[in-house]
Design a protein around this motif. Structure first.
Motif, PDB file in Angstrom:
ATOM      1  N   LYS A 119       0.854  -1.194   0.000  1.00  0.00           N
ATOM      2  CA  LYS A 119       0.000   0.000   0.000  1.00  0.00           C
ATOM      3  C   LYS A 119       0.891   1.245   0.000  1.00  0.00           C
ATOM      4  CE  LYS A 119      -3.825  -0.255   2.621  1.00  0.00           C
ATOM      5  NZ  LYS A 119      -4.737  -0.569   3.726  1.00  0.00           N
TER       6      LYS A 119
ATOM      7  N   SER B  18       1.085   6.436   4.304  1.00  0.00           N
ATOM      8  CA  SER B  18       0.081   7.471   4.570  1.00  0.00           C
ATOM      9  C   SER B  18       0.575   8.869   4.197  1.00  0.00           C
ATOM     10  CB  SER B  18      -0.346   7.437   6.038  1.00  0.00           C
ATOM     11  OG  SER B  18       0.796   7.475   6.852  1.00  0.00           O
TER      12      SER B  18
ATOM     13  N   THR C  88       1.739  11.289  -1.631  1.00  0.00           N
ATOM     14  CA  THR C  88       0.851  12.266  -2.269  1.00  0.00           C
ATOM     15  C   THR C  88       0.822  12.003  -3.769  1.00  0.00           C
ATOM     16  OG1 THR C  88       2.643  13.828  -2.597  1.00  0.00           O
ATOM     17  CG2 THR C  88       1.346  14.079  -0.577  1.00  0.00           C
ATOM     18  N   ARG C  89      -0.224  12.490  -4.348  1.00  0.00           N
ATOM     19  CA  ARG C  89      -0.455  12.279  -5.769  1.00  0.00           C
ATOM     20  C   ARG C  89       0.737  12.692  -6.638  1.00  0.00           C
ATOM     21  NH1 ARG C  89      -5.230  12.428  -8.886  1.00  0.00           N
ATOM     22  NH2 ARG C  89      -4.732  13.297 -10.921  1.00  0.00           N
TER      23      ARG C  89
ATOM     24  N   PHE D 250     -10.604   2.180  -3.477  1.00  0.00           N
ATOM     25  CA  PHE D 250     -10.529   3.625  -3.715  1.00  0.00           C
ATOM     26  C   PHE D 250     -11.313   4.027  -4.954  1.00  0.00           C
ATOM     27  CE2 PHE D 250      -7.338   3.087  -0.679  1.00  0.00           C
ATOM     28  CZ  PHE D 250      -6.994   4.315  -0.159  1.00  0.00           C
TER      29      PHE D 250
ATOM     30  N   GLU E 104      -6.594   7.988 -13.921  1.00  0.00           N
ATOM     31  CA  GLU E 104      -7.044   8.455 -12.608  1.00  0.00           C
ATOM     32  C   GLU E 104      -7.263   7.310 -11.607  1.00  0.00           C
ATOM     33  OE1 GLU E 104      -7.557  11.344 -10.142  1.00  0.00           O
ATOM     34  OE2 GLU E 104      -6.991  11.634 -12.242  1.00  0.00           O
TER      35      GLU E 104
ATOM     36  N   ALA F  85      -4.152   6.589  -9.736  1.00  0.00           N
ATOM     37  CA  ALA F  85      -3.333   7.704  -9.231  1.00  0.00           C
ATOM     38  C   ALA F  85      -2.927   7.410  -7.784  1.00  0.00           C
ATOM     39  CB  ALA F  85      -4.133   8.995  -9.298  1.00  0.00           C
ATOM     40  N   ILE F  86      -1.840   8.024  -7.323  1.00  0.00           N
ATOM     41  CA  ILE F  86      -1.357   7.763  -5.958  1.00  0.00           C
ATOM     42  C   ILE F  86      -2.288   8.403  -4.934  1.00  0.00           C
ATOM     43  CG2 ILE F  86       0.589   8.069  -4.354  1.00  0.00           C
ATOM     44  CD1 ILE F  86       2.404   8.454  -6.810  1.00  0.00           C
ATOM     45  N   GLU F  87      -2.637   7.623  -3.912  1.00  0.00           N
ATOM     46  CA  GLU F  87      -3.360   8.155  -2.747  1.00  0.00           C
ATOM     47  C   GLU F  87      -2.851   7.430  -1.519  1.00  0.00           C
ATOM     48  OE1 GLU F  87      -7.754   8.691  -3.024  1.00  0.00           O
ATOM     49  OE2 GLU F  87      -7.488   7.918  -5.049  1.00  0.00           O
ATOM     50  N   PRO F  88      -2.820   8.087  -0.367  1.00  0.00           N
ATOM     51  CA  PRO F  88      -2.336   7.407   0.841  1.00  0.00           C
ATOM     52  C   PRO F  88      -3.140   6.144   1.117  1.00  0.00           C
ATOM     53  CG  PRO F  88      -2.736   9.738   1.271  1.00  0.00           C
ATOM     54  CD  PRO F  88      -3.223   9.462  -0.110  1.00  0.00           C
TER      55      PRO F  88
ATOM     56  N   LYS G 266      -3.465   3.494  -0.549  1.00  0.00           N
ATOM     57  CA  LYS G 266      -4.052   2.823  -1.719  1.00  0.00           C
ATOM     58  C   LYS G 266      -3.085   1.771  -2.266  1.00  0.00           C
ATOM     59  CE  LYS G 266      -5.938   4.282  -6.221  1.00  0.00           C
ATOM     60  NZ  LYS G 266      -6.202   5.484  -7.019  1.00  0.00           N
TER      61      LYS G 266
END
Ligand code: DON
Length: 568
Positions: free
Chosen positions: A103, A106, A109-110, A333, A438, A441-444, A446
């Motif tokens: 994962k 946290s 960032t995108r 997500f 999209e 895309a990077i997300e904490p 994810k």
């Protein structure tokens, strides 16, 4: 001498001019096992699994033993610092999948891999601490063992601990693999200590490779389970390493990591039922889509690897990879329209513009640019089947060879560079030339989209095939072809794995074929259809098990690598 020269020349001529169908007919019949079989990328690891089976463990016990052994004997891909997926079929017919994919930390960032001008700095998602996702392997193995295993963690970890503590002799290819990565590994102190010889010389075949720190880490896992990795000493070592190498994985990220049981993607194809990994793997969705399109195109009417056969395969793959790159990501997500993507109605419509004599340019399937992808085989796949009827397929990786090249100092294991599987910037290709959107895309917190494709196929409700592979997006195509070779053409395990492969992934708009094995008239015909044919080296490294009636098992390890079948 003249005689042997003559023999070699005649063999070469036979090889060059004989249709491939005849060559594969000559591939030897595989050994058949009745009690259990393990196919993995490395001999010691397969033997570790076999030992557990012989001692009365089931396929899940053995699979956990193989995963940990691979962390010792296949450091470039086998891992405890990475992640993966497991598909399993139990003796009483239950089918389940476990997602132990890494994962994003946290603090991710995108735009974390973009410079101030918004340009993607590709190296940052590949090398060093910032490239790593939170590892999932140890939680995955403990979770699988708790639910389906029969032996204690200490017992299934013992072979790996012994291999790390006492060492093993490097094979030629293990030595070569370490030497080829030496320059990168040297950049990180933790990696230098483990993977570079103290006197700085190259590794040789036969050298004893001992990993004491890794043995201690494995012992902490053996005695404390997931706490031996995700908290306490090991977790602190990981976070210290993050600080030294610019990474952002925190103690809390480690503590919070959980693998997830997910419903498999199920596909029906003729008399077979396939059970595959759902997102965040793309393998299941793509294979399901392609099989439906191939059925619509009546693929079984065409000769094996003829131009018409390959053309249909390539056109189905092109359409499916375009969907993969746009729609797929972590289902926790991104909203993924699974029903629509895999409905027959949609897929028939998607392939309805197929032209039997003309390739559809990828630009007309969806927008994109040309990007080349690199050769690579740094993931690994293994399978275990036991005499009770349990079957396990595990695909696991650090992503690139030796992952981020960062070894956790004092703990002796490499960390992944899986963050590169996110789409760091829409339209920018990752190391496999895959262009994401999209949904990925990077997300904490994810999970990054994957191509790993552990697959179990049943025929009339009984196991028929369990397989997967290494090779980024080519895992999907190679797994599909291995299955089709056995299912449509009745090849045995050795024939099915040896047969030459093709690959298409929408972008770059190229039809990859393995060099040497396709006749010039087949290639000319494909080019005549408008395919940009590119002859390349090996397409993926795969391992699988094929089942004969009454749970008799054939193991297949790819001759393109060092794979090993162990059974009894
Ligand atoms: O999960 C994925 O799709 C990639 N991280 C797999 C990488 C891989 O197969 C590397 N070896 N060829």
């Amino acid at each position: 001498m003249f005689k042997s020269l003559f023999t070699s020349l005649s063999l070469l001529l036979i090889f060059l001019f004989q249709p491939f169908q005849q060559i594969i007919a000559q591939v030897s019949y595989p050994s058949v096992y009745e009690n259990g079989v393990v196919t993995s990328a490395e001999k010691h690891a397969s033997e570790a699994g076999l030992k557990i089976l012989r001692e009365g463990g089931n396929a899940i016990d053995a699979a956990v033993a193989v995963q940990f052994a691979l962390a010792v004997t296949l450091p470039r891909a086998g891992n405890i610092g990475g992640g993966g997926f497991m598909v399993l079929h139990t003796a009483d017919g239950e089918i389940n999948t476990l997602d132990f994919r890494e994962k994003a930390p946290s603090r991710a960032t995108r735009d974390m891999y973009l410079d101030e001008d918004g340009e993607y700095i590709s190296e940052m998602s590949k090398i060093g601490g910032l490239a790593s996702g939170v590892p999932g392997t140890v939680d995955g193995m403990v979770t699988a063992l708790e639910r389906y295993g029969t032996l204690a963690l200490e017992i299934v970890l013992e072979p790996a601990i012994q291999l790390a503590e006492k060492g093993y002799q490097l094979s030629h290819s293990q030595a070569r693999s370490l030497n080829s990565a030496a320059n990168r590994l040297r950049e990180f102190e933790g990696s230098r200590q483990v993977f570079i010889k103290p006197d700085g010389t190259e590794w040789q075949a036969g050298d004893l490779f001992v990993q004491k720190d890794l043995a201690d880490t494995l012992r902490r896992i053996a005695s404390m389970g997931r706490r031996g990795f995700y908290s306490g000493v090991t977790a602190r070592m990981i976070v210290d390493e993050m600080q030294r190498t610019g990474g952002i994985i925190s103690l809390r990220d480690l503590r919070d990591y959980k693998s997830v049981w997910r419903d498999p993607v199920k596909a029906n194809f003729k008399e077979f039922e396939l059970y595959m990994m759902p997102p965040p793997s793309s393998g299941g969705v793509v294979i399901k889509q392609v099989l439906a399109m191939l059925d619509e195109l009546e693929i079984d009417q065409f000769k094996f690897n003829s131009a018409d056969y390959i053309h249909r395969m390539a056109e189905a793959l092109r359409r499916s990879f375009a969907d993969r790159n746009y729609w797929l990501g972590d289902p926790d997500f991104a909203g993924i329209p699974m029903e629509r993507l895999t409905s027959e109605e949609y897929l028939f419509q998607r392939i309805s513009n197929f032209d039997p004599e003309q390739a559809t340019p990828s630009i007309d399937v969806s927008q994109g640019e040309f990007h080349a992808f690199q050769e690579s085989d740094q993931t690994t796949h293994f399978n275990v089947a036991d005499r009770f009827g349990n079957v396990v397929a595990v695909n696991t990786t650090l992503n690139g060879s030796f992952g981020s090249f960062v070894t956790v100092s004092g703990a002796g294991f490499l960390l992944n560079n899986e963050m590169d599987d996110f789409s760091a910037k829409p339209g920018e290709p990752n190391m496999f030339g895959l262009i994401g959107a999209e949904a990925n895309a990077i997300e904490p917190g994810k999970r990054m989209l994957s191509s790993m494709s552990p697959t179990i196929a049943l025929k009339n409700g009984e196991p028929f095939f369990a397989g997967g592979g290494a090779g980024g997006p080519r895992i999907i195509t190679a797994t599909l072809q291995n299955f089709l070779n056995a299912a449509l053409f009745g090849m045995n395990a050795n024939q099915a794995i040896t047969a030459p492969r093709i690959h298409h992934q929408w972008l770059p708009d190229k039809l990859y074929v393995e060099r040497l094995y396709f006749s010039s008239d087949t290639l000319q015909k494909l080019e005549g259809f408008g395919h940009d044919v590119d002859q390349i080296g090996n397409i993926a490294l795969t391992h699988f098990i094929l089942f004969e009636p009454e749970n008799r098992m054939q193991g297949a390890a790819d001759s393109r690598g060092d794979g090993h079948v162990a059974g009894y």
